[in-house]
Design an enzyme around this catalytic site. Structure first.
Site, mmCIF file in Angstrom:
data_model
loop_
_atom_site.group_PDB
_atom_site.id
_atom_site.type_symbol
_atom_site.label_atom_id
_atom_site.label_comp_id
_atom_site.label_asym_id
_atom_site.label_seq_id
_atom_site.Cartn_x
_atom_site.Cartn_y
_atom_site.Cartn_z
ATOM 1 N N GLY C 55 -9.129 -0.782 -5.015
ATOM 2 C CA GLY C 55 -9.067 -1.465 -3.497
ATOM 3 C C GLY C 55 -8.579 -0.575 -2.544
ATOM 4 N N GLY C 57 -6.106 -0.639 1.073
ATOM 5 C CA GLY C 57 -4.644 -1.125 1.214
ATOM 6 C C GLY C 57 -3.763 -0.228 0.753
ATOM 7 N N HIS C 58 -4.230 0.747 0.041
ATOM 8 C CA HIS C 58 -3.256 1.894 -0.659
ATOM 9 C C HIS C 58 -3.323 2.931 0.184
ATOM 10 C CE1 HIS C 58 -3.203 -1.070 -3.509
ATOM 11 N NE2 HIS C 58 -4.332 -0.748 -4.097
ATOM 12 N N ASP C 111 -10.616 -3.648 -11.789
ATOM 13 C CA ASP C 111 -11.109 -2.542 -11.977
ATOM 14 C C ASP C 111 -11.935 -2.219 -13.042
ATOM 15 O OD1 ASP C 111 -10.049 -1.127 -9.210
ATOM 16 O OD2 ASP C 111 -8.692 -2.424 -10.113
ATOM 17 N N HIS C 220 0.120 -3.920 -5.454
ATOM 18 C CA HIS C 220 -0.969 -4.727 -5.058
ATOM 19 C C HIS C 220 -0.025 -5.798 -4.361
ATOM 20 C CE1 HIS C 220 -3.328 -2.601 -7.836
ATOM 21 N NE2 HIS C 220 -4.336 -2.664 -6.667
#
Ligand SMILES: Nc1ncnc2c1ncn2[C@@H]1O[C@H](COP(=O)(O)OP(=O)(O)O)[C@@H](O)[C@H]1O
Ligand SMILES: Nc1ncnc2c1ncn2[C@@H]1O[C@H](COP(=O)(O)OP(=O)(O)O)[C@@H](O)[C@H]1O
Ligand SMILES: [Mg+2]
Ligand SMILES: [Mg+2]
Ligand SMILES: [Mg+2]
Ligand SMILES: [Mg+2]
Lengths: 343, 211, 343, 211
Positions: C55, C57-58, C111, C220
């Protein structure tokens, strides 16, 4: 505001412990002073020495810019406080290769007084000193008072150019001249969404309303030049770029370097969104981006906010920008493999 | 008598350090409004360093001038910032003004205040009305000079100095900053007391209490 | 929570605009898909391809690890959401040099399902796929359920080792084996002081009390394993290191690599204070730090918090760690000067 | 009749998208408590993509099976995440179950629910009681089977399915998660409704309203 801290009064000393240990392969303390750090691979006979410095709380500034091809030594003060003259003099002595030493630092009353006192002391020891104050924050003072402006994240570019000039063996006068040019052609505007908080108080230095932002925010948690309603990322970039375009005399086809910098707590995701619009605005004027950096380069503790800096390149500045360097946070065209796994 | 004067000055610095400690958060808050929020911390570190440096001094043999120059060195090496060079220069000038003097009579106190104020002015190149600590030290030094010229008693002298300092600090709220960090705020600095002026008034109060 | 955003629904697309523009010299989209990015200087015939992803946002994870000597391609999903199979398959095809492709990604239900579907599709196209799931978060599941653990910032080390193995021309099986070893020898524990907030909601995902912290926090914004009173930085590091020492079978004289990672809003100053204590704890056991990284390497939007990862080195892992690479955020023993000024 | 059935399914997906849009924030909040806070966003993106994909489909010539497989592709390409493969597989299996059927009679609806539930189970390898969306889809499918076996009317059929779904969703609050992100929370997941189960119940309610 919660933080990872032990005794808040020890914060600078403990940070220095960690920082010196972490960056051991790039730098070391000058003698027993931990407020004066010298590049392992920096000073050499015949080269102009580059000394930078200022308060702490801006990490990776200034310590991340010490190393081969960039600054030779850094003097560090308390949080948001200029270092006193003593470590600055130590840096000058450590950086000196017999060709003089260049001081480059932000234009703040405290830094100016301490570095000037240090320059006098260093010259008494026979080290010629020249000084360039960074003044890239274009909203901090009107254009008639350019020398009154403060230095913010754009010092990244000024340091880089100065470090390259020194590394290339230019004379002290030449180094000063080109560094001054880099500063004159660097334009920064910052915006804060929330103020930072000092480890000792753990409160915001001041409050920005829930729907407001602070335009022209300094990197020491000083209030900026105006309080405005928060707008979209694109509108914010537009305001910033309009300010920059007002001063930067760029023609179509000119090239620039771009720095989109987080003040601390603003994450990369948002920086990329800002960069997107910066590129659009430059492209619309047919200005090309020669190089860009997006990330944490000059922070203000845990401030939520970001700044955009543009370096208006010419041929000489472009060459100096690409000149190899290797420091804790910046490797450009790596000067030499040295066997150490380091970012 | 020389020991007594040196000791009095050392005690004055301890009092100053104590007052700053108490008012640290308040000073940082003032600085947060128009500066970078560290003034209380800086002053606290600085005066702790001064009392530590003075603790290492043999007050039986030290002169008043020695005390002031020790304070100057201790302060400067510990803090840097704006206040470091300003107060270090002020204390150094005061040391020069006290050189060769064993007594802290009112003339000596007047000269010390004048030296402080000139040192700060010369180092910072500020003027009166620039909304800095100078707006406290200059009127205080002037009040001292007037009091001595008018042959005032010691309590009257210090009362006059204290009032001048307090008025000076209060007046900074009506000024637009033109020096230091707050200068970039221009009109927005109006209505806020200058932190350096506020701490200067506290230091002068400590002097008045101890000398 | 204030952020630099335009329409929150466009945040990923706009970030990709900025990110692709900013890192143009390292990577490019695969065809028209902006969710599949391939290294310009990565895939080559005969080399095992390395595909990473997850995803968004990291940032700088995962995109910052694409480049020569590291990952060949990255598939990106929505915020905190696995990419769907399609871009993963595109990455596999783009990364394939005929010697097979290695998938390395964090062990999360989403994932795993998407990458497994992609692996099936890629194999149907004749590309052999092997997979290593990163599971370095040692507090996310007891030691009896090691394979159930999630992958967090320690994937930094796993990616680095995998990238080096691929670049050195090892076979797919060898690459898988050594990558698995790197994962088995990587230990991470994270602590959050405040939860992150999604661009769409601008509210904390959940609230951590004013005096509390969350131990074992995921990347997350998932809650961690226990809520505890905030302690000092040293006490927090001690808790983390005690957990790590419980599992890591390190002897005096062994060497490790250390990563002190910000979850987003925690500034470098605090990370250095954490690093200081990590070094003290390792030194007390006579374990030497071969290399260290302190900064933003795998974030969780604007979360306040940090994680500590330790890679327990052996001779092979040490060599692979030092193998040259050059990506947007990681240059190690720079493989070659390429004339581009890039951090 | 084939167009009508395809159209009914397309309208069902529009209703689903609408419900998710309304409940988006609530679903993200549920996910924030035990997951990563994105479930509402993911479902919203997914169902918007489904309705966009269906809008491009010629519903006059498409079969119910075509509608389901178009939905599967649209959902998967738009979201990934856990829900992408789970629902895409569910929809794909439903497409297979509806292959060759033109009518959405109760038997077809029963088979569709069974296919959905098996697809999700096969893809996610979860079991009942693992605190996932499966704890809604499985009892709903079973209720459908029972209702058909007992010859229930259409309203009775959907009432039974809806109630089973709602009970299933509510029951997740009493379960300890063992699959998905929430599994790492172990006992701490107790007392919280599973977000995927909550959204599944909403989807089934939309089905009941439209079919
Ligand atoms: N040039 C100057 N002359 C006199 N006083 C000054 C000058 N510049 C700053 N000051 C004083 O210093 C104070 C700020 O001190 P401090 O916060 O400790 O330092 P810094 O500004 O470096 O953070 C101001 O409030 C002002 O009174
Ligand atoms: N293996 C699985 N089988 C069935 N459902 C699952 C599984 N893993 C997760 N889920 C469901 O997915 C939901 C979470 O979906 P979402 O938040 O959209 O994805 P992510 O977990 O990737 O963020 C959970 O609440 C749960 O109902
Ligand atoms: Mg300061
Ligand atoms: Mg200050
Ligand atoms: Mg997710
Ligand atoms: Mg989720």
């Amino acid at each position: 505001v919660k933080k990872f801290l032990n005794n808040p009064n020890d914060v600078v000393e403990e940070m220095l412990d960690g920082l010196i240990a972490s960056h051991r392969s790039y730098l070391q303390p000058v003698g027993t002073s931990r407020r004066a750090l010298v590049a392992r691979n920096g000073p050499r006979p015949g080269k102009v020495g580059l000394v930078i410095g200022g308060g702490t709380g801006h990490e990776p500034c200034f310590v991340g810019y010490v190393g081969k091809g960039l600054a030779d030594a850094v003097a560090l003060g308390n949080i948001f406080s200029s270092p006193p003259p003593d470590p600055i003099v130590k840096c000058a002595v450590a950086a000196s290769g017999g060709a003089g030493v260049l001081f480059v630092y932000g234009n703040y009353a405290g830094d100016v007084m301490n570095f000037e006192m240090a320059a006098e002391l260093a010259e008494e020891q026979g080290i010629p000193i020249r000084t360039v104050l960074t003044t890239d924050d274009i909203v901090s003072s009107p254009v008639e008072d350019r020398e009154g402006r403060r230095g913010v994240a754009g010092n990244f570019f000024v340091f880089k150019v100065a470090g390259a000039a020194c590394d290339l063996g230019m004379t002290l006068g030449e180094c000063e001249t080109v560094t001054r040019k880099a500063n004159d052609r660097t334009y920064t505007v910052g915006v804060a969404l929330e103020s930072c908080s000092m480890p000792q108080t753990r409160r915001h230095n001041f409050e920005i309303g829930p729907d407001d932002m602070e335009l022209g925010m300094g990197i020491h948690g000083e209030p900026g030049v105006s309080r405005e309603r928060v707008r979209t990322a694109d509108e914010i970039v537009d305001t910033i770029m309009d300010n920059i375009f007002k001063e930067m005399k760029a023609e179509p086809g000119d090239r620039v370097a771009v720095l989109v910098n987080s003040f601390g707590a603003t994450p990369l995701m948002e920086l990329y969104i800002l960069y997107r619009r910066v590129e659009q605005r430059l492209a619309a004027k047919n200005i090309e981006i020669e190089a860009n950096w997006v990330g944490h380069y000059c922070t203000s503790l845990d401030m939520v906010g970001a700044s955009i800096s543009i370096l208006h390149l010419d041929r000489q500045l472009t060459e100096l920008l690409h000149h190899p360097c290797r420091t804790a946070i910046l490797t450009i065209n790596a000067p030499e493999a040295d066997g150490a796994a380091k970012s | 008598m020389s020991e007594t004067a040196a000791r009095a000055l050392a005690q004055m610095f301890e009092r100053m350090s104590g007052v700053i400690e108490t008012e640290k958060d308040h000073l940082s808050e003032l600085d947060g409004a128009i500066g970078d929020g560290d003034h209380g911390i800086t002053m606290s570190i600085g005066f702790k360093a001064v009392t530590a440096a003075l603790a290492a001094l043999d007050l039986d043999s030290a002169s008043p001038s020695d005390v002031m120059s020790t304070a100057a060195g201790g302060f400067l090496d510990a803090v840097g910032a704006s206040t470091g060079p300003l107060y270090a220069t002020g204390f150094r000038r005061a040391a020069q003004a006290l050189a060769g003097r064993g007594h802290l009579d009112l003339a000596a106190c007047r000269d010390m205040l004048a030296a402080m104020s000139e040192g700060i002015r010369d180092r910072g190149k500020a003027q009166r009305g620039d909304k800095t600590m100078l707006d406290v030290w200059m009127p205080a030094a002037e009040a001292a000079a007037t009091a001595v010229a008018n042959g005032r008693s010691k309590p009257e002298f210090w009362k006059a100095v204290e009032i001048a300092a307090e008025n000076g600090a209060a007046a900074t709220a009506t000024m637009v900053a033109t020096k230091g960090r707050a200068a970039r705020l221009r009109e927005r600095s109006l209505g806020h007391t200058d932190p350096g002026a506020a701490s200067a008034a506290m230091l002068i109060k400590a002097m008045a209490a101890m000398l």
